[in-house]
Design a protein around this motif. Structure first.
Motif, short mmCIF file in Angstrom:
data_model
loop_
_atom_site.label_atom_id
_atom_site.label_comp_id
_atom_site.label_asym_id
_atom_site.label_seq_id
_atom_site.Cartn_x
_atom_site.Cartn_y
_atom_site.Cartn_z
N ARG A 174 0.82 -1.30 -0.06
CA ARG A 174 -0.09 -0.07 0.01
C ARG A 174 0.84 1.22 -0.03
O ARG A 174 0.34 2.37 -0.34
CB ARG A 174 -0.72 0.12 1.26
N GLY A 175 2.13 1.28 0.16
CA GLY A 175 2.80 2.36 0.24
C GLY A 175 4.11 2.16 1.10
O GLY A 175 4.69 1.20 1.31
N VAL A 176 4.58 3.39 1.70
CA VAL A 176 5.67 3.51 2.71
C VAL A 176 5.39 4.28 3.70
O VAL A 176 4.55 5.06 3.92
CB VAL A 176 6.86 4.44 1.77
N MET A 177 6.15 4.01 4.77
CA MET A 177 6.36 4.70 6.16
C MET A 177 7.69 4.91 6.58
O MET A 177 8.75 4.21 6.32
CB MET A 177 5.68 3.66 7.39
N ALA A 178 7.79 6.25 7.19
CA ALA A 178 9.23 6.38 7.62
C ALA A 178 9.04 7.42 8.92
O ALA A 178 7.86 8.01 9.34
CB ALA A 178 9.84 7.14 6.85
N VAL A 179 9.95 7.20 9.73
CA VAL A 179 9.95 8.22 11.06
C VAL A 179 11.25 9.14 10.84
O VAL A 179 12.44 8.73 10.30
CB VAL A 179 10.55 7.30 12.28
N ALA A 180 10.88 10.49 10.88
CA ALA A 180 12.08 11.37 10.79
C ALA A 180 13.27 11.01 11.89
O ALA A 180 12.86 11.05 12.82
CB ALA A 180 11.71 12.88 11.02
N PRO A 181 14.42 11.05 11.45
CA PRO A 181 15.49 10.71 12.11
C PRO A 181 15.73 11.74 13.43
O PRO A 181 15.37 12.93 13.12
CB PRO A 181 16.88 11.06 11.40
N LEU A 182 15.94 11.53 14.59
CA LEU A 182 16.18 12.31 15.81
C LEU A 182 17.17 13.36 15.51
O LEU A 182 18.15 12.85 15.02
CB LEU A 182 16.62 11.47 16.80
N GLY A 183 16.89 14.64 15.77
CA GLY A 183 17.75 15.67 15.69
C GLY A 183 18.15 16.09 14.31
O GLY A 183 18.93 17.08 13.79
N GLY A 184 17.47 15.53 13.11
CA GLY A 184 17.75 15.66 11.85
C GLY A 184 16.74 16.88 11.43
O GLY A 184 15.74 17.35 12.12
N ASP A 185 16.80 17.43 10.20
CA ASP A 185 15.77 18.27 9.49
C ASP A 185 14.69 17.42 8.95
O ASP A 185 14.90 16.91 8.12
CB ASP A 185 16.73 18.99 8.46
N ALA A 186 13.67 17.66 9.50
CA ALA A 186 12.28 16.81 9.21
C ALA A 186 11.90 17.02 7.72
O ALA A 186 11.60 16.18 6.99
CB ALA A 186 11.14 17.04 10.20
N ALA A 187 12.17 18.29 7.36
CA ALA A 187 11.79 18.51 5.95
C ALA A 187 12.79 17.77 4.97
O ALA A 187 12.16 17.50 3.78
CB ALA A 187 11.95 20.18 5.68
N VAL A 188 13.88 17.68 5.19
CA VAL A 188 14.83 17.00 4.24
C VAL A 188 14.27 15.54 4.24
O VAL A 188 14.71 14.84 3.33
CB VAL A 188 16.27 17.21 4.83
N SER A 189 14.36 15.14 5.32
CA SER A 189 13.86 13.48 5.47
C SER A 189 12.58 13.45 4.86
O SER A 189 12.44 12.40 4.03
CB SER A 189 13.74 13.25 7.26
N PHE A 190 11.45 14.19 4.89
CA PHE A 190 10.37 14.04 4.27
C PHE A 190 10.22 14.09 2.64
O PHE A 190 9.62 13.52 1.97
CB PHE A 190 9.50 14.85 4.96
N ASP A 191 11.16 15.15 2.44
CA ASP A 191 11.15 15.23 0.80
C ASP A 191 12.08 14.04 0.38
O ASP A 191 12.01 13.52 -0.87
CB ASP A 191 12.43 16.63 0.87
N THR A 192 13.02 13.52 1.09
CA THR A 192 13.74 12.32 0.63
C THR A 192 12.70 11.11 0.48
O THR A 192 12.59 10.10 -0.54
CB THR A 192 14.79 11.83 1.50
N LEU A 193 11.61 10.91 1.43
CA LEU A 193 10.73 9.81 1.57
C LEU A 193 10.00 10.21 0.26
O LEU A 193 9.26 9.26 -0.41
CB LEU A 193 10.12 9.95 2.71
N SER A 194 9.43 11.31 0.02
CA SER A 194 8.63 11.75 -1.19
C SER A 194 9.18 11.39 -2.46
O SER A 194 8.50 10.65 -3.45
CB SER A 194 8.14 13.19 -1.18
N SER A 195 10.52 11.52 -2.69
CA SER A 195 11.06 11.07 -3.85
C SER A 195 11.05 9.80 -3.96
O SER A 195 10.87 9.01 -4.96
CB SER A 195 12.80 11.71 -3.72
N ILE A 196 11.48 8.86 -2.80
CA ILE A 196 11.51 7.34 -2.90
C ILE A 196 10.15 6.80 -3.19
O ILE A 196 9.94 5.74 -3.95
CB ILE A 196 11.77 6.74 -1.58
N PHE A 197 9.17 7.46 -2.64
CA PHE A 197 7.49 7.02 -3.04
C PHE A 197 7.30 7.16 -4.54
O PHE A 197 6.66 6.17 -5.12
CB PHE A 197 6.67 7.87 -1.97
#
Length: 244
Positions: A174-197
């Motif tokens: 059905r898709g992908v799931m992720a948790v933003a890394p602790l202490g990291g930039d959430a926006a960068v992490s979610f942008d990466t996940l969006s590209s993977i998706f």
């Protein structure tokens, strides 16, 4: 706290979370209907789940099979007619697959072929014995910081795992799931996940869900395409139960 007081507290929290979601969607140029609110009820009693159900929620998440098993059964007794979908969002060991297949509608934390195989076998068996009525929806959990301590496969392994899932008889990708890394930039992490998706959807258009964003970063997740936010603390408050 009386049940009436707890209901009022949860109602207030739910209204605040929904307002945050609405504002986040407006800022991102999206409709609030595009983003599902998943209530993470780990460590909270079934009575709270029942109250949230009364307030209009129908999607609930747990992260420990042992706690979830009893809570799912108790909730079914408290609200036998209520609509509900139960999600497993925590790291899952293969030896828990059979138990999870009996109560979960969705497992969001599939991060290895061996786990997928175990869930497929367990789900197929549960379908055959009448313990469940439909295949198990699953999401591939992606590690966005290169570590596996919080679960998740590497971005490079997402396609291979997704391909394997689609070949099973009991699972539905059905898709992908992720948790933003602790202490990291959430926006960068979610942008990466969006590209993977987006890359995943090229070969797997049936993958339509992006589960990302929690109490502290749901706005950033929505801005980067999340279709499901997993909210615990902002909705239910601090931990209430001693984990079994």
């Amino acid at each position: 706290m009386t049940p009436e007081e707890r209901r009022a507290e949860l109602s207030e929290s739910l209204a605040a979370v929904r307002e945050r979601l609405a504002k986040a969607c407006h800022a991102a140029g999206r409709s609030p209907e595009e983003v599902e609110l998943l209530a993470v009820t780990k460590t909270f009693p079934a009575s709270d789940v029942a109250l949230l159900s009364d307030l209009g929620l129908s999607s609930f998440a747990e992260n420990r099979e042992q706690e979830a098993r009893g809570k799912v059964a108790e909730f079914a007794e408290l609200r036998p007619q209520a609509a509900r979908r139960w999600h497993m969002v925590g790291q899952l060991q293969r030896n828990k697959a059979r138990a999870v297949a009996r109560w979960a509608d969705v497992v969001e934390s599939v991060d290895s072929e061996r786990l997928a195989e175990a869930l497929s076998r367990a789900t197929t068996n549960a379908l055959e014995t009448g313990e469940r009525e439909r295949p198990l929806d699953v999401l591939v959990q992606v590690s966005l910081d290169g570590t596996t301590g919080r679960g998740g496969c590497s971005p490079e392994d997402v396609h291979r795992l997704a391909d394997m899932i689609t070949r099973t008889s009991g699972l539905r990708l059905r898709g992908v799931m992720a948790v933003a890394p602790l202490g990291g930039d959430a926006a960068v992490s979610f942008d990466t996940l969006s590209s993977i998706f987006e890359r995943l959807r090229v070969d797997h258009p049936e993958a339509v869900d992006v589960s990302a964003g929690m109490s502290g970063d749901l706005e950033s997740a929505v801005a980067h395409g999340s279709t499901r936010v997993r909210v615990g603390t902002a909705l239910l408050g601090g931990r209430r139960l001693t984990s079994p």
